[in-house]
Design an enzyme around this catalytic site. Sequence first.
Site, mmCIF file in Angstrom:
data_model
loop_
_atom_site.group_PDB
_atom_site.id
_atom_site.type_symbol
_atom_site.label_atom_id
_atom_site.label_comp_id
_atom_site.label_asym_id
_atom_site.label_seq_id
_atom_site.Cartn_x
_atom_site.Cartn_y
_atom_site.Cartn_z
ATOM 1 N N GLY A 148 -2.050 -8.780 -6.158
ATOM 2 C CA GLY A 148 -1.382 -7.799 -6.986
ATOM 3 C C GLY A 148 -1.371 -6.434 -6.313
ATOM 4 C CB CYS A 149 0.875 -3.533 -6.705
ATOM 5 S SG CYS A 149 1.011 -3.469 -8.512
ATOM 6 C CE1 TYR A 150 -2.111 0.669 -10.582
ATOM 7 C CE2 TYR A 150 -1.604 -1.100 -12.120
ATOM 8 C CZ TYR A 150 -1.502 0.223 -11.747
ATOM 9 O OH TYR A 150 -0.801 1.110 -12.540
ATOM 10 C CB THR A 153 -4.052 0.142 -4.113
ATOM 11 O OG1 THR A 153 -2.701 -0.269 -4.274
ATOM 12 C CG2 THR A 153 -4.082 1.593 -3.649
#
EC number: 1.2.1.38
Length: 346
Positions: A148-150, A153
């Site tokens: 996932g994007c979160y 990061t």
Amino acid sequence: MTHTVAVSGASGYAGGEALRLLAGHPFVTVGAITAHSNAGERLGALQPHLHALVDRVLAETTADVLADHDVVILALPHGASGALAAEIAERSPDTLVIDAGADHRLESAADWEAFYGTAHAGTWPYGLPELPGQRERLAGTRRIAVPGCYPTTSILALAPGFAAGLLEPRDVVIVAASGTSGAGKALKPHLLGAEVMGGMSPYGVGGGHRHTPEIEQGLAQAAGEPVRISFTPTLAPMSRGILATATARLRPGVAAADVRAAWASAYGREPFVHLLPEGQWPTTKAVLGSNHVQLQLAVDERAGRVIVCAALDNLTKGTAGGAVQSMNIALGLPEQAGLEQQGVAP
């Protein structure tokens, strides 16, 4: 050798971003392009920026259409990939299937059921090459779960400190602001321009966001022990990008020089993750449209904590770029192929 790649969910943001990257990839040819409710429509009516593919017509999303490609990228909502991926694998076992959704990321069936409320579809190799040992797991695989994007990061922000044994595993706080494209393309009243522009708002507060167990899983892999986090996402008035501020308590006796050295060692040879020079801080604009990640850190000696700020494009490194990067590794291609784009400024 040229590989044929099919993309499912091509009318959405993640699918469109995958097509943007694949259209310029020197070792692939775009095969079937599929959608669900938009099947039969011309791609250019939905993704007018994809000039090389505007006249392609979206096919139905079925295993019959997707099977027999060298690679299939599933850019579908959570819960939609599991059964389709299994059917593709049955019909075409040598096809590399890349799930850009959430269905195959979590190792714990209990966590999946608690946060997503459906039956667990199984666990695939995790497509974050920068994690220790992960490139070896991705090489030659026929299944990839795109992070996932979160989680991308947050894990990249803190993994070096956990891998080096510098951080306490049960005192981690992450606050991350994301652009609205992270919520997908479907119409939602709270994402209307009049609602979003000019303000910011938290959501999924109190440990309820579905990416929480995935972040903990990735950090635990780096740490070699369980990690517990407090994660708060925030909706920012921009179309794309994530800026995460991650803090963790330092173990006793850890010096500031040790902290910076750990991150510099972890990412010094990475093609896409950049620890900025001291005093320079990440911005989402600097990584817009690219597969690059900017990091900076500081030690708050008074609080005994490290603070790491990380910026990436949620649609590129946070989704489609991560998929292409992992695809390259699985196929034995140059890891940066198709991902040479720099950031966009101003």
